[in-house]
Scaffold this active site. Structure first.
Site, PDB file in Angstrom:
ATOM      1  CB  SER A   1      40.886  47.865  12.652  1.00 34.92           C
ATOM      2  OG  SER A   1      41.582  48.576  13.663  1.00 34.92           O
TER       3      SER A   1
ATOM      4  CD  GLU B   1      44.786  37.158  24.242  1.00 34.70           C
ATOM      5  OE1 GLU B   1      43.660  37.683  24.341  1.00 34.70           O
ATOM      6  OE2 GLU B   1      45.820  37.698  24.656  1.00 34.70           O
TER       7      GLU B   1
ATOM      8  CG  ASP C   1      43.210  39.853  30.594  1.00 37.63           C
ATOM      9  OD1 ASP C   1      43.338  39.881  31.828  1.00 37.63           O
ATOM     10  OD2 ASP C   1      44.151  40.038  29.812  1.00 37.63           O
TER      11      ASP C   1
HETATM   12  C1  GLA Z   1      47.573  39.164  30.617  1.00 37.19           C
HETATM   13  C2  GLA Z   1      46.816  37.859  30.402  1.00 37.19           C
HETATM   14  C3  GLA Z   1      46.050  37.457  31.661  1.00 37.19           C
HETATM   15  C4  GLA Z   1      46.938  37.495  32.902  1.00 37.19           C
HETATM   16  C5  GLA Z   1      47.734  38.791  32.957  1.00 37.19           C
HETATM   17  C6  GLA Z   1      48.751  38.777  34.070  1.00 37.19           C
HETATM   18  O1  GLA Z   1      46.688  40.229  30.795  1.00 37.19           O
HETATM   19  O2  GLA Z   1      45.910  37.968  29.344  1.00 37.19           O
HETATM   20  O3  GLA Z   1      45.496  36.172  31.488  1.00 37.19           O
HETATM   21  O4  GLA Z   1      47.774  36.373  32.962  1.00 37.19           O
HETATM   22  O5  GLA Z   1      48.413  39.067  31.757  1.00 37.19           O
HETATM   23  O6  GLA Z   1      48.122  38.674  35.301  1.00 37.19           O
END
Ligand code: GLA
Length: 385
Positions: free
Chosen positions: A68, A158, A170
């Site tokens: 990293s 995750e 995301d």
């Molecule tokens: C984080 C999570 C997403 C989403 C946002 C809030 O980024 O990874 O899945 O829930 O918070 O919108």
């Protein structure tokens, strides 16, 4: 010139002898639809030009070597010994583990990664870390998963070692983003459409508060549970299984007394935010940017008062935006408890606003916020050469 790919290659060259493949894995913004991806709502993210660069190659052995760049730390494990660790290692190891769980044979590889998304900024450095490795391994291990499957794999990753019960937003934006487009994603059906990001005369600017309250991950999972609790209360009286089955705030009101106060507030926020995001997509299609922007302020109020994931630093930045005629919309972005605000600002006032907001924020908190003028990008990409 972007120096990151060169940095990764140089670092790789110092440590390993093979010639790696390079990848760029973007972070994301989200225009509206916050904390509703895990509540069957709509979200409006886009991949951005800030992200994580990966240099990766198989090494012909049974060892997996990570470095990293951002942490300046190396980690080695056996391809047959994938297990939970801590910090950044969990994000990469969990991705490898998800391939393993699908029955993909894990071969040894060498990997250097790092980038320019500040951690805890709400631009989803975690999805960028997951997605870059996932696309690389998909190619190198011949797993042949589609981008959609990879996004879902990264979400499971995750949930795995890092134990954050995130929604799909995301990872979806990271894999499926297209330059110049925002994604309108229906998180119930996982159907999506692209909407061209035409905001002539305006720019999207992120202001990083540079605070990150440690509550973020634990409170995230708490919010998820509270929403589930609310939904179960409604579902015990009706056929409702999803927030999308609820006709509106009136229907929710009927169950107010059956719910703990905080559960009611979370549900109210979710129902309102789902409606707001649908309205926002209509406004964006109609190019009604002022109306669109106003919804961002409303979202912030909901996140602050009902969902309770804001903090005073973010509220302060949004107040500065709201008091400035050049800013047509602003709110906290991402999970909350710190990180960035997203602002839609008249182009000719961007520099002035950044400067005045930075000065005011510095004066109050003794922290200089970092401004990013957003450029959208494609989803994870293999870079040539
Ligand atoms: C984080 C999570 C997403 C989403 C946002 C809030 O980024 O990874 O899945 O829930 O918070 O919108």
């Amino acid at each position: 010139m972007n120096i990151f790919p060169q940095n990764m290659l140089a670092e790789y060259g110092k440590r390993f002898s093979s010639v790696p493949q390079l990848y760029f894995s973007p972070g994301r913004i989200n225009l509206i639809g916050e904390h509703v991806d895990y509540n069957d709502g709509f979200v409006m993210p886009a991949a951005i030009s800030k992200g994580v660069y990966y240099a990766v190659a198989l090494n012909g052995g049974k060892e997996i070597n990570f470095y990293s760049h951002d942490f300046g730390e190396a980690y080695t494990t056996g391809a047959d010994d994938i297990h939970k660790e801590d910090n950044w290692k969990n994000y990469v190891l969990s991705v490898v583990n998800e391939f393993k769980l699908l029955g993909v044979e894990i071969m040894g590889f060498d990997c250097v990664f790092g980038g320019d998304i500040p951690r805890g900024s709400g631009m989803s450095s975690s999805a960028a870390v997951e997605g870059g490795l996932a696309l690389a391994l998909n190619e190198l291990l011949g797993a042949n998963l589609t981008r959609m499957q990879l996004a879902l794999l990264c979400q499971r990753a995750e949930h795995g070692y890092p134990a954050v019960q995130c929604g799909i937003m995301d990872q979806f934006a990271n894999m499926m983003g297209l330059k110049g487009q925002v994604i309108l994603l229906d998180c119930q059906s996982i159907n999506h459409v692209y909407i061209p990001l035409q905001i002539e005369g305006y720019q999207i600017v992120l202001l990083n508060s540079k605070v990150h309250h440690t509550l973020a991950a634990s409170e995230y999972n708490v919010r998820r549970k509270q929403c589930k609790e609310g939904l179960e209360i409604i579902g015990s009286h009706t056929e409702v299984k999803s927030f999308r089955d609820i006709s509106g705030v009136e229907e929710l009101l009927q169950y107010k007394t059956a719910m703990r106060d905080e559960v009611y507030k979370r549900c109210l926020y979710v129902i309102e935010e789902i409606n707001r995001t649908e309205l926002a997509s209509k406004y964006l299609h109609e190019n009604k940017l002022i109306e669109f922007g106003r919804l961002l302020f409303e979202t912030h109020n909901g996140l602050r008062d009902l969902y309770e994931v804001s903090c005073e630093e973010l509220d302060f930045l949004v107040q500065l935006a709201e008091a400035d005629d050049a800013v047509i919309g602003a709110r906290l972005m991402g999970g909350g408890f710190g990180g960035c605000t997203i602002n839609i600002i008249a182009e000719n006032s961007v520099t002035r606003f950044i400067q005045s907001a930075s000065e005011a924020y510095y004066k109050k908190y003794n922290i200089l916020p970092e401004a990013t003028i957003v450029e959208t990008a494609d989803g994870v990409t293999r870079l040539e050469g």
